[in-house]
Design an enzyme around this catalytic site. Structure first.
Site, PDB file in Angstrom:
ATOM      1  N   HIS A   1       6.618   6.299   1.580  1.00  0.00           N
ATOM      2  CA  HIS A   1       5.411   6.399   0.756  1.00  0.00           C
ATOM      3  C   HIS A   1       4.880   7.829   0.781  1.00  0.00           C
ATOM      4  O   HIS A   1       4.357   8.335  -0.219  1.00  0.00           O
ATOM      5  CB  HIS A   1       4.332   5.444   1.265  1.00  0.00           C
ATOM      6  CG  HIS A   1       4.487   4.032   0.789  1.00  0.00           C
ATOM      7  ND1 HIS A   1       4.569   3.689  -0.540  1.00  0.00           N
ATOM      8  CD2 HIS A   1       4.553   2.861   1.478  1.00  0.00           C
ATOM      9  CE1 HIS A   1       4.683   2.373  -0.657  1.00  0.00           C
ATOM     10  NE2 HIS A   1       4.684   1.843   0.543  1.00  0.00           N
TER      11      HIS A   1
ATOM     12  N   HIS B   1      10.292   2.774   5.408  1.00  0.00           N
ATOM     13  CA  HIS B   1       9.535   2.305   4.248  1.00  0.00           C
ATOM     14  C   HIS B   1       8.206   3.039   4.147  1.00  0.00           C
ATOM     15  O   HIS B   1       7.869   3.624   3.110  1.00  0.00           O
ATOM     16  CB  HIS B   1       9.295   0.795   4.354  1.00  0.00           C
ATOM     17  CG  HIS B   1       8.411   0.239   3.270  1.00  0.00           C
ATOM     18  ND1 HIS B   1       8.905  -0.513   2.238  1.00  0.00           N
ATOM     19  CD2 HIS B   1       7.076   0.320   3.065  1.00  0.00           C
ATOM     20  CE1 HIS B   1       7.915  -0.871   1.437  1.00  0.00           C
ATOM     21  NE2 HIS B   1       6.786  -0.364   1.920  1.00  0.00           N
ATOM     22  N   GLU B   2       7.435   3.016   5.223  1.00  0.00           N
ATOM     23  CA  GLU B   2       6.093   3.582   5.161  1.00  0.00           C
ATOM     24  C   GLU B   2       6.122   5.103   5.017  1.00  0.00           C
ATOM     25  O   GLU B   2       5.341   5.684   4.269  1.00  0.00           O
ATOM     26  CB  GLU B   2       5.283   3.167   6.388  1.00  0.00           C
ATOM     27  CG  GLU B   2       5.104   1.657   6.536  1.00  0.00           C
ATOM     28  CD  GLU B   2       4.459   1.001   5.317  1.00  0.00           C
ATOM     29  OE1 GLU B   2       3.844   1.699   4.491  1.00  0.00           O
ATOM     30  OE2 GLU B   2       4.587  -0.226   5.167  1.00  0.00           O
TER      31      GLU B   2
ATOM     32  N   HIS C   1       3.852  -5.351  -4.716  1.00  0.00           N
ATOM     33  CA  HIS C   1       4.923  -5.757  -3.803  1.00  0.00           C
ATOM     34  C   HIS C   1       5.902  -6.717  -4.487  1.00  0.00           C
ATOM     35  O   HIS C   1       7.032  -6.885  -4.035  1.00  0.00           O
ATOM     36  CB  HIS C   1       4.339  -6.423  -2.555  1.00  0.00           C
ATOM     37  CG  HIS C   1       3.578  -5.473  -1.686  1.00  0.00           C
ATOM     38  ND1 HIS C   1       2.240  -5.197  -1.897  1.00  0.00           N
ATOM     39  CD2 HIS C   1       3.955  -4.727  -0.619  1.00  0.00           C
ATOM     40  CE1 HIS C   1       1.830  -4.322  -0.991  1.00  0.00           C
ATOM     41  NE2 HIS C   1       2.856  -4.021  -0.198  1.00  0.00           N
TER      42      HIS C   1
ATOM     43  N   GLU D   1       6.467   0.990  -4.559  1.00  0.00           N
ATOM     44  CA  GLU D   1       6.872   0.078  -3.480  1.00  0.00           C
ATOM     45  C   GLU D   1       8.391  -0.013  -3.387  1.00  0.00           C
ATOM     46  O   GLU D   1       8.960   0.001  -2.289  1.00  0.00           O
ATOM     47  CB  GLU D   1       6.283  -1.316  -3.720  1.00  0.00           C
ATOM     48  CG  GLU D   1       4.960  -1.558  -3.056  1.00  0.00           C
ATOM     49  CD  GLU D   1       5.040  -1.419  -1.548  1.00  0.00           C
ATOM     50  OE1 GLU D   1       5.877  -2.087  -0.908  1.00  0.00           O
ATOM     51  OE2 GLU D   1       4.266  -0.624  -0.991  1.00  0.00           O
TER      52      GLU D   1
END
Length: 755
Positions: free
Chosen positions: A370, A366-367, A454, A390
């Site tokens: 980004h 996920h991170e 989010h 997101e």
């Protein structure tokens, strides 16, 4: 040099390399041990293989750098070809090539040397044809390059914004920079200030504040440190890439550009210390052993790197072969993890009591995703684009989980299901039905851009789940789902690999910084067309999944014809009207028939209605389109043949200046004009709200058509109806246009009168 690893429990594809060397043994592709059960495909699934020509060509760092350099050399010519202004320049950010030779060049833009935020674009070149995906269609131009608001005032306003956002220790160590803000509405001169500090949960803050340099109005306040959550449950016994330095092993992965994993030792800055070990056997599976979190972190980074490389040929997060680095054991009781593009690094907290590290695979994916978003579309982290940012990370977190297929953490469509932050064993987010978390939205609505990113990510997550698995009740990897649709109609899934391939191509090839949900639909449909063919079953499934979250409509099966508006044409004036039709039946060609066409007109085998009308009158026209399977559809419209008078000579409109006129002269007509006189106006002009547009009759009577309405929208392409029955037909009629505000300019392109 020799290295050892812990045997892997995951399964890889059959294409994994043979285990012939020590280095090969250490790759994450080593297939050994038991595997998790494959996903249940559900009751039905659309299966398709992406078109090979649309696959991105893997580029070495040197080749990528060469393409970027060549594109930058040609940037001036590209800017002229795109009709950019003399003060605008293009800066190449990335170049992607498809296997069929199509090139996609992503540009950022400057204006008079200032960065243009929201001015990015992607230029697509294939077979001599060029198309463009733009973040803004507005002409980039500002009245003055001298700010009325001083930098110190912008910094003060940014600090106030940080205070409102509960950022502690806020400071503006970096001076505000002057930019042009073009991400929404009319471009303006602005200050961009980045405020450093700490968010209320202990996460570092880099708050981007954009302030209008003329009015002082705050335009944007968006967090640049992207946070998320994951599971503290470990990935199990997995391989790790390490390097022997002397007699000590370091957690430095030589197979993935030297990615390093550090122990912050509960610190909140710097890199801490590199994880080391004396025997290359890392961690115990227990949080009390500090190496355990390091194993999860290093594995997550490697798995994410491998996923993007194996699936899309992407060479690292930025596609430049350079590794990010990871930091474990951040802060005390820090229940989060975050990606920071400024350091190009990933950081993990240890969770409640420093015993539940947030180091799960989906957290890493996920991170780090980004970072992929920042390197490609760079979706602005606010409004609808922030929700898509997101969602993109959630989407690829799920894709990486399924790709790895770990027995300890099989793929699912849940976010943060292992952490139990709420203390009740529930996930943070649900992709199949986002509203189950109590805050996220299942479907798009007009107010979506006003909520936390989010939660505004919910509809895109829902779209991706529906596209992957389909609607209704099913069980995947032991997890039960029951996904609804906003229109109450079913959706058939295409599988997560194809769904992720479509989203990745849309993100990297067609999305820009300002892409909203409607733009994401357009981008994914184009990506599906590239990969699987326009109107293929996979393409139709993409449209169905968007319609199921209230974005756009489903595409009807069989023959489709775009509605044809009622037509008005001039007697003796040439006509060219293309019927826009397609069929969802693969390979079925179309035939066209038309009845009721005005005298002098006919329809070609390709659906082009052309000719020159020979007599006045009204007709009811029916166009029938049939495909090779026999499926057909008919559209009916009215066609009026009348006297039409037009002027297509360009007339420039001075900025905030005197009115200009474009005349048409009618001769040989008796009587007066109609009470329903029609005036079609085509004006090219940014910010149409600057304009007044009038029709002036032969006797001097003025009819107002447009009085500074339309706000920041560009151009006038509109038909107006006026009662001109008091006007004689014969004489000179004029279209009078005046620009009554500064900055934007344009011209009269064409207008026509049907009296």
């Amino acid at each position: 040099m020799p290295r050892r690893h812990i045997p892997t429990l995951r399964r890889r594809r059959a294409a994994a390399l043979a285990l012939t060397t020590a280095c090969t043994l250490l790759t994450l592709g080593a297939p050994t041990g038991a595997t998790a059960a494959p996903a249940d495909p559900g009751p039905s699934r659309i299966t398709a293989v992406p078109r090979a020509g649309a696959a991105a060509t893997p580029l070495s760092p040197a080749r990528r750098a060469s393409l970027i350099k060549a594109a930058q050399t040609a940037a001036g010519a590209t800017a002229r070809r795109l009709a950019l202004g003399a003060q605008e320049k293009l800066l190449v950010k990335d170049v992607v090539q498809d296997a069929d030779g199509t090139t996609h060049t992503r540009y950022e833009r400057t204006y008079a040397g200032l960065p243009v935020l929201g001015g990015d674009m992607v230029v697509h070149s294939a077979d001599g044809r060029t198309t463009v995906s733009r973040a803004t269609a507005a002409t980039v131009r500002v009245a003055s390059l001298t700010p009325k608001l001083p930098a110190s005032s912008a910094a003060g306003q940014a600090l106030a914004a940080a205070k409102s956002a509960d950022v502690a220790g806020a400071s503006t160590g970096r001076a505000p920079r002057l930019v042009v803000w073009a991400a929404a509405g009319r471009p303006v001169l602005a200050w961009e200030t980045v405020v450093d500090g700490v968010q209320d949960d202990g996460t570092p803050s880099e708050l981007q504040v954009v302030t209008d340099a003329t009015t002082g109005k705050r335009i944007l306040a968006a967090e640049k440190v992207h946070t998320g959550t994951g599971t503290g449950q470990y990935v199990g016994t997995v391989p790790v890439g390490s390097t022997l330095a002397g007699s000590t092993y370091q957690l430095t992965d030589p197979d993935r550009a030297g990615h390093k994993t550090y122990d912050l030792n509960q610190g909140t800055s710097g890199t801490g210390t590199l994880f080391t070990d004396d025997n290359d056997v890392w961690g115990t599976g227990l949080p009390a052993n500090r190496q355990t979190a390091g194993v999860d972190v290093a594995f997550g980074a490697a798995a994410t790197w491998d996923y993007y490389k194996e699936e899309f040929g992407r060479n690292g997060i930025r596609n430049d072969g350079v590794a990010a680095y990871s930091r474990a054991h951040y802060g005390n009781n820090y229940v989060n993890a975050f990606w920071q593009d400024s350091c190009f690094c990933m950081t993990y907290g240890d969770g409640s009591g420093n015993t539940h590290p947030l180091t799960a695979l989906d957290v890493a994916a996920h991170e780090m995703s980004h970072g992929v978003t920042a390197a490609t579309a760079n979706l602005t982290y606010s409004g609808e684009s922030g929700g898509l940012n997101e969602a993109t990370s959630d989407i690829f977190a799920a894709a990486v989980e399924f790709h790895e297929n770990l027995a300890a953490d099989p793929g699912d469509y849940l976010v943060g299901e292992k952490i139990d932050i709420n203390g009740n064993g529930t996930p943070l987010r649900y992709m199949d039905k986002p509203s189950k978390d109590g805050s996220s939205r299942d479907s798009w609505s007009s107010g979506l851009g006003g909520i936390d990113v989010h939660y505004s990510s919910g509809p895109a997550n829902h779209f991706f789940y529906l596209l992957s698995e389909g609607s209704g009740a099913k069980t995947v990897n032991g997890v039960s789902y029951d996904s609804p649709t906003s229109d109450g109609r079913p959706v058939t899934g295409i599988g997560i690999e194809n769904a992720a391939a479509i989203w990745y191509r849309a993100l990297t090839t067609y999305m820009t910084s300002s892409t909203d949900y409607a733009g994401a639909r357009t981008a994914t449909l184009q990506a599906a067309s590239d990969l699987f063919g326009a109107y293929s079953p996979t393409y139709l499934a993409v449209a169905d999944a968007w319609a199921a979250i209230n974005v756009g409509n489903r595409i009807a099966l069989g023959v489709n014809v775009a509605p044809i508006a009622d037509q008005t044409s001039g007697v003796g004036q040439a006509v060219s009207l293309q019927v826009d039709a397609y069929t969802t039946n693969s390979g079925a060609g179309l035939t066209y028939e038309a009845t009721g066409l005005p005298d002098g007109l006919s329809i070609s085998p390709s659906g082009l209605i052309s000719g020159t009308p020979t007599s006045l009158g009204n007709s009811d026209v029916s166009v029938k389109v049939t495909d090779a399977t026999g499926a057909s559809v008919t559209d009916t419209f009215a066609w009026r043949i009348a006297y039409i008078y037009a002027n297509s000579s360009r007339v420039d409109i001075p900025d905030n200046g005197a009115a200009v006129e474009s005349p048409v002269t009618i001769t040989g007509r008796d009587g007066n004009a109609s009470a329903t006189t029609s005036v079609y106006v085509n004006i090219v002009h940014t910010y149409r709200g600057d304009l007044t547009v009038d029709l002036v009759g032969p006797n001097g009577t003025v009819y107002s058509l447009l009085n500074r309405s339309g706000g920041s929208a560009d151009n006038v392409d509109q038909t107006f109806t006026v009662d001109a029955s008091a006007q004689p037909l014969d004489g000179t009629w004029k279209l009078r246009v005046q620009d009554r505000a500064s900055i934007d300019v344009g011209y009269i392109q064409r207008w026509q009168l049907t009296p």
